[in-house]
Design an enzyme around this catalytic site. Structure first.
Site, mmCIF file in Angstrom:
data_model
loop_
_atom_site.group_PDB
_atom_site.id
_atom_site.type_symbol
_atom_site.label_atom_id
_atom_site.label_comp_id
_atom_site.label_asym_id
_atom_site.label_seq_id
_atom_site.Cartn_x
_atom_site.Cartn_y
_atom_site.Cartn_z
ATOM 1 N N ASP A 39 0.671 -0.730 -0.018
ATOM 2 C CA ASP A 39 0.048 -0.034 -0.315
ATOM 3 C C ASP A 39 0.990 0.816 0.264
ATOM 4 O O ASP A 39 0.040 2.633 -0.295
ATOM 5 C CB ASP A 39 -1.102 0.285 1.460
ATOM 6 C CG ASP A 39 -0.707 -0.290 2.474
ATOM 7 O OD1 ASP A 39 0.574 -0.090 2.684
ATOM 8 O OD2 ASP A 39 -1.152 0.308 3.139
ATOM 9 N N HIS B 272 -0.623 3.737 -2.739
ATOM 10 C CA HIS B 272 -0.437 5.288 -2.083
ATOM 11 C C HIS B 272 0.465 6.370 -3.218
ATOM 12 O O HIS B 272 -0.223 7.595 -3.804
ATOM 13 C CB HIS B 272 0.377 5.806 -0.932
ATOM 14 C CG HIS B 272 0.203 6.859 -0.067
ATOM 15 N ND1 HIS B 272 -0.934 7.243 0.715
ATOM 16 C CD2 HIS B 272 0.998 7.615 -0.030
ATOM 17 C CE1 HIS B 272 -0.417 8.551 0.883
ATOM 18 N NE2 HIS B 272 0.147 9.458 0.413
ATOM 19 N N GLU B 273 1.409 5.673 -3.864
ATOM 20 C CA GLU B 273 2.605 6.983 -4.269
ATOM 21 C C GLU B 273 2.029 6.711 -6.069
ATOM 22 O O GLU B 273 1.574 8.016 -5.776
ATOM 23 C CB GLU B 273 4.484 6.611 -4.260
ATOM 24 C CG GLU B 273 4.790 6.221 -2.751
ATOM 25 C CD GLU B 273 4.475 7.346 -1.374
ATOM 26 O OE1 GLU B 273 4.493 8.910 -2.782
ATOM 27 O OE2 GLU B 273 4.465 7.615 -1.116
ATOM 28 N N HIS C 209 -0.807 8.962 -6.040
ATOM 29 C CA HIS C 209 -0.337 10.656 -6.587
ATOM 30 C C HIS C 209 -0.150 11.364 -7.866
ATOM 31 O O HIS C 209 -0.686 11.818 -8.043
ATOM 32 C CB HIS C 209 0.627 10.776 -5.782
ATOM 33 C CG HIS C 209 0.717 10.976 -4.268
ATOM 34 N ND1 HIS C 209 -0.741 12.137 -3.633
ATOM 35 C CD2 HIS C 209 0.857 10.776 -3.400
ATOM 36 C CE1 HIS C 209 -0.655 12.072 -2.269
ATOM 37 N NE2 HIS C 209 0.369 11.020 -2.131
ATOM 38 N N TYR D 253 -1.747 20.770 -3.692
ATOM 39 C CA TYR D 253 -1.184 19.948 -2.294
ATOM 40 C C TYR D 253 -1.459 21.440 -1.138
ATOM 41 O O TYR D 253 -0.652 21.483 -0.495
ATOM 42 C CB TYR D 253 0.209 19.376 -2.894
ATOM 43 C CG TYR D 253 0.320 18.639 -1.669
ATOM 44 C CD1 TYR D 253 0.049 17.585 -1.534
ATOM 45 C CD2 TYR D 253 1.364 18.607 -0.789
ATOM 46 C CE1 TYR D 253 0.063 16.527 -1.361
ATOM 47 C CE2 TYR D 253 2.029 16.988 -0.395
ATOM 48 C CZ TYR D 253 1.283 16.269 0.181
ATOM 49 O OH TYR D 253 1.153 15.242 0.618
ATOM 50 N N GLU E 12 -3.443 13.822 0.198
ATOM 51 C CA GLU E 12 -3.199 12.686 0.689
ATOM 52 C C GLU E 12 -4.276 11.231 1.186
ATOM 53 O O GLU E 12 -3.998 10.052 1.426
ATOM 54 C CB GLU E 12 -2.781 13.012 2.708
ATOM 55 C CG GLU E 12 -2.235 13.459 1.397
ATOM 56 C CD GLU E 12 -0.714 12.705 1.569
ATOM 57 O OE1 GLU E 12 -0.410 11.597 2.117
ATOM 58 O OE2 GLU E 12 0.218 12.961 0.316
ATOM 59 N N ASP F 255 -8.842 -4.907 8.099
ATOM 60 C CA ASP F 255 -7.074 -4.144 7.974
ATOM 61 C C ASP F 255 -7.436 -2.790 7.718
ATOM 62 O O ASP F 255 -6.998 -1.945 6.697
ATOM 63 C CB ASP F 255 -5.766 -4.799 7.350
ATOM 64 C CG ASP F 255 -4.566 -3.764 7.750
ATOM 65 O OD1 ASP F 255 -4.584 -2.835 8.893
ATOM 66 O OD2 ASP F 255 -3.465 -4.251 7.257
ATOM 67 N N GLU G 255 1.460 -0.300 8.891
ATOM 68 C CA GLU G 255 2.126 -1.356 11.090
ATOM 69 C C GLU G 255 3.118 -1.844 10.359
ATOM 70 O O GLU G 255 3.510 -2.498 11.418
ATOM 71 C CB GLU G 255 0.258 -1.488 11.447
ATOM 72 C CG GLU G 255 -0.106 -2.739 9.976
ATOM 73 C CD GLU G 255 -0.889 -3.050 9.383
ATOM 74 O OE1 GLU G 255 -1.201 -3.359 8.429
ATOM 75 O OE2 GLU G 255 -0.862 -1.441 8.563
ATOM 76 N N ASP H 142 3.077 21.365 7.883
ATOM 77 C CA ASP H 142 2.324 20.615 6.760
ATOM 78 C C ASP H 142 0.983 20.805 5.501
ATOM 79 O O ASP H 142 0.274 20.350 5.179
ATOM 80 C CB ASP H 142 1.816 19.339 7.553
ATOM 81 C CG ASP H 142 1.249 17.793 6.593
ATOM 82 O OD1 ASP H 142 1.992 18.113 5.601
ATOM 83 O OD2 ASP H 142 0.002 17.883 7.623
ATOM 84 N N HIS I 265 -1.259 15.917 5.892
ATOM 85 C CA HIS I 265 -1.245 14.747 6.151
ATOM 86 C C HIS I 265 -2.117 14.641 7.918
ATOM 87 O O HIS I 265 -2.725 14.137 7.796
ATOM 88 C CB HIS I 265 0.066 14.383 6.515
ATOM 89 C CG HIS I 265 0.726 14.341 5.624
ATOM 90 N ND1 HIS I 265 1.724 15.103 4.944
ATOM 91 C CD2 HIS I 265 0.968 12.768 4.676
ATOM 92 C CE1 HIS I 265 2.426 15.098 3.584
ATOM 93 N NE2 HIS I 265 2.166 13.708 3.471
#
Length: 676
Positions: free
Chosen positions: A385, A389-390, A393, A404, A413, A429, A434, A474, A479
């Protein structure tokens, strides 16, 4: 005969951001300014056209400027089949955005699997686009305009903006490069820098600028966005928007043996996957900063040394992410043009060459994975993931292009988190990162979709963090505040319990309805509309709406108002079973309930509407939406229709409160008997 009752929502239209389902018939009730009067007239036209064709009309307004950011209905007198048609439609109706200067130019057109088209139009003043002001015109397969989405500012002053541009684009790029203060170091670009002219709002002032984008990985990783004043060459804004994956992760180290696709050249094996409709290449920086580095290779086809662990997983995961998007949404690479997917592992920030790099990022043209310290992160690219995720983007950059910063950045995000979850494919999950985050600390994570507060994120708008638009802040909390739409997603996912459908809704909303400065409420509206497009007659749209309402975004529908959203023919609930009772509500003055059923034989159709808390009416419509029978008795008398059907096929039932009658506590009962 019943007398039709009317009511005015003019003040709601002009002052509030609530959903408006009706507009005034008497605009003399208020004294709006000329541009507001023109806006109301356009809205009246949209509403009248929608009523005439039996379509539901809704309009959502931006709190800040009173302009619409989402309109749904039957909006055009003439069909829109080309980009020129879309520009003409926007020109004819630009007063809905209270524009005093400028017009719209079509910049992009997309077709979807439902046969619908989506025309993205930018606001242009004196030939120069206004940064962030864009509207998407949404049309059905036959060219009917059913929606508008986007954000438009109407405050741009008129002037000869072209004459304000004293610099050319090459000079703007050189100024942007000089602003980096890299003192003679070479910039190793991963994509050619470009400069685009815009009219840009900086703290309330409108400025002619070049928007310069620079993507490079040395002398430091960057996806720079620099706004250069086109009149005097000063820097108006500058941001390094490398999107890091301090947001997700699912793996620590190598997960056993991977089957990977390679390229064999002169008896040497390279990590280059040629089995897709694009090429997937995996490089190593070998604990340095040169990018993209060297394609990972070996003398045999067994990449089993410890230095290759990260590359093996990144290469494998990149293929899995590509397959996910290709199989589920039929897109070829992140830009749907088959552009090569490049990844680099074992990277270190050139500013700190002796320190492990605990991060991964998309820099605007490729993905990069640090060598990791083993303390904060370990084998970050081994997590599926993270890669998902990337990659998301990259898709966002080329579709919605969510800015952004602040809420649009938090959505950027959040959508990457959501698709990281989808791609990982472990339905229960809800933890992010994690497995690769702090590997020596068990049972912790970077974020939780189920409970963002566990890791310092807000889960409701009451706790939204207003942070500065700086790197230290940020970028307005992209985030941090992403926890709010993440929580809404979790609530929707656990209520709907069908990720295969929900991922289609999220993808459609991201790629077709959201625009550069979309806010949380825009995401909610986009997701609801996408759900109605894809799965009419189901409760998916309602459950998404309720999930966002639970985190303070938009208004909730009633959980007891069953079968929503079924307010139009296209979203009618069904098919109804003959002889079965259905209980539901007319929940507001503008609520309309549609149902449908299918007959296989001719004969008598009986429609019974009983247990009425208020004065409700019922109508029977044929497959084309024409009323063929009705029952409109007064007060709470039971309504019954007997209709002798001479044809088979689809029929609709329409239930409406007379004169705006409704009840949120009393349910009606609908029973339809038809030939089978």
């Amino acid at each position: 005969m019943k007398k039709i009752l009317g009511f005015s929502l003019t003040s709601m239209l002009l002052l509030n951001s609530a959903i408006v389902s009706a507009v005034p018939s008497n605009t003399n009730l208020i004294n709006p300014s000329n541009k507001e009067f023109k806006q109301v007239k356009i809205v009246e036209k949209f509403n009248k056209k929608s009523r005439k064709s039996g379509k539901e009309f809704k309009i959502h307004l931006n709190k800040a400027n009173g302009n619409p950011n989402f309109i749904i209905g039957d909006l055009a007198e003439n069909s829109v089949n080309t980009s020129k048609d879309a520009e003409k439609f926007m020109t004819e109706n630009k007063d809905v955005f209270k524009l005093e200067t400028g017009g719209f130019v079509n910049k992009d057109t997309q077709s979807d699997k439902l046969g619908m088209k989506h025309y993205k139009n930018k606001l242009v003043v004196d030939g120069i686009p206004v940064y962030g002001s864009e509207v998407v015109v949404h049309t059905t397969a036959n060219g009917n305009v059913y929606g508008l989405s986007g954000n438009v500012t109407s405050e741009v002053p008129y002037k000869n903006w072209n004459k304000q541009f004293k610099l050319n684009s090459d000079k703007a790029i050189k100024i942007a490069e000089n602003s980096l203060n890299i003192k003679g170091k070479n910039i190793e670009y991963t994509a050619k820098p470009k400069a685009e002219p815009y009219i840009y709002n900086k703290d309330g002032s409108w400025i002619p600028v070049y928007h310069v984008t620079m993507q490079f990985l040395s002398p430091f990783p960057a996806n720079m966005k620099v706004f250069v004043n086109a009149s005097n060459g000063t820097i108006v804004d500058s941001k390094n928007l490398v999107k890091t994956s301090a947001t997700t992760g699912t793996g620590v180290g190598l997960y056993g043996i991977r089957n990977i696709n390679l390229d064999l050249i002169n008896n040497q094996y390279y990590m280059r996957d040629l089995t897709k409709n694009t090429t997937i290449e995996t490089y190593t920086a070998n604990y340095g900063s040169s990018l993209p580095g060297t394609v990972v290779n070996d003398a045999d086809n067994k990449f089993d040394s410890s230095s290759q662990f990260d590359a093996v997983d990144v290469h494998y995961n990149s293929g899995a992410v590509y397959d996910f998007y290709k199989n589920n949404f039929n897109i070829n690479s992140f830009d749907n043009r088959g552009t090569t997917i490049k990844s680099t592992v074992l990277y270190r920030d050139p500013r700190y060459p002796n320190e492990p790099f605990d991060n991964a990022f998309w820099n605007g043209s490729q993905m990069v994975y640090g060598d990791c310290s083993g303390t904060y992160f370990d084998h970050i690219g081994s997590a599926l993931d993270v890669v998902g995720h990337e990659f998301t983007h990259a898709i966002t950059d080329r579709t919605a292009n969510l800015e952004y910063e602040y809420q649009s950045g938090a959505l950027n995000e959040s959508f990457s988190d959501v698709f990281g979850y989808f791609i990982e494919g472990e339905n229960n999950d809800w933890l992010m990162g994690e497995d690769c985050y702090t590997p020596n600390t068990p049972n912790d994570a970077l974020r939780s979709l189920a409970d963002p507060t566990l890791y310092g994120q807000p889960a409701h708008m009451d706790n939204y963090r207003n942070l500065p638009n700086t790197q230290q802040g940020d970028w307005g909390g992209v985030h941090i505040n992403s926890g709010i739409p993440n929580k809404a997603f979790y609530l929707a996912a656990t209520s709907i319990n069908d990720n295969s459908k929900l991922q289609q809704v999220y993808y459609r909303a991201l790629t077709l309805y959201l625009t550069q400065y979309s806010q949380f409420i825009d995401a909610k509206n986009a997701l609801v509309q996408a759900a109605n497009d894809l799965y009419p007659g189901t409760t998916i749209a309602q459950k998404i709406s309720d999930a966002f309402a639970q985190v303070g975004i938009g208004q909730a529908s009633s959980a007891s108002d069953t079968y929503e959203s079924n307010n139009t023919l296209s979203t009618a609930y069904g098919p109804l079973s003959s002889g079965t009772s259905y209980k539901s509500y007319i929940y507001s003055p503008t609520d309309i309930d549609y149902f449908y059923f299918n007959t296989s034989r001719t004969g008598t159709i009986t429609v019974s509407l009983t247990n009425l808390p208020k004065d409700y009416d019922v109508y029977l419509l044929n497959s084309s939406g024409r009323i063929v029978a009705r029952s409109t008795r007064s007060s709470t008398s039971n309504e019954t229709i007997y209709y002798s059907a001479r044809t088979t096929g689809k029929f609709y039932v329409k239930i409406v409160g007379y004169g705006g009658a409704y009840s949120q506590s009393g349910a009606y009962s609908l029973n339809v008997n038809y030939p089978r």
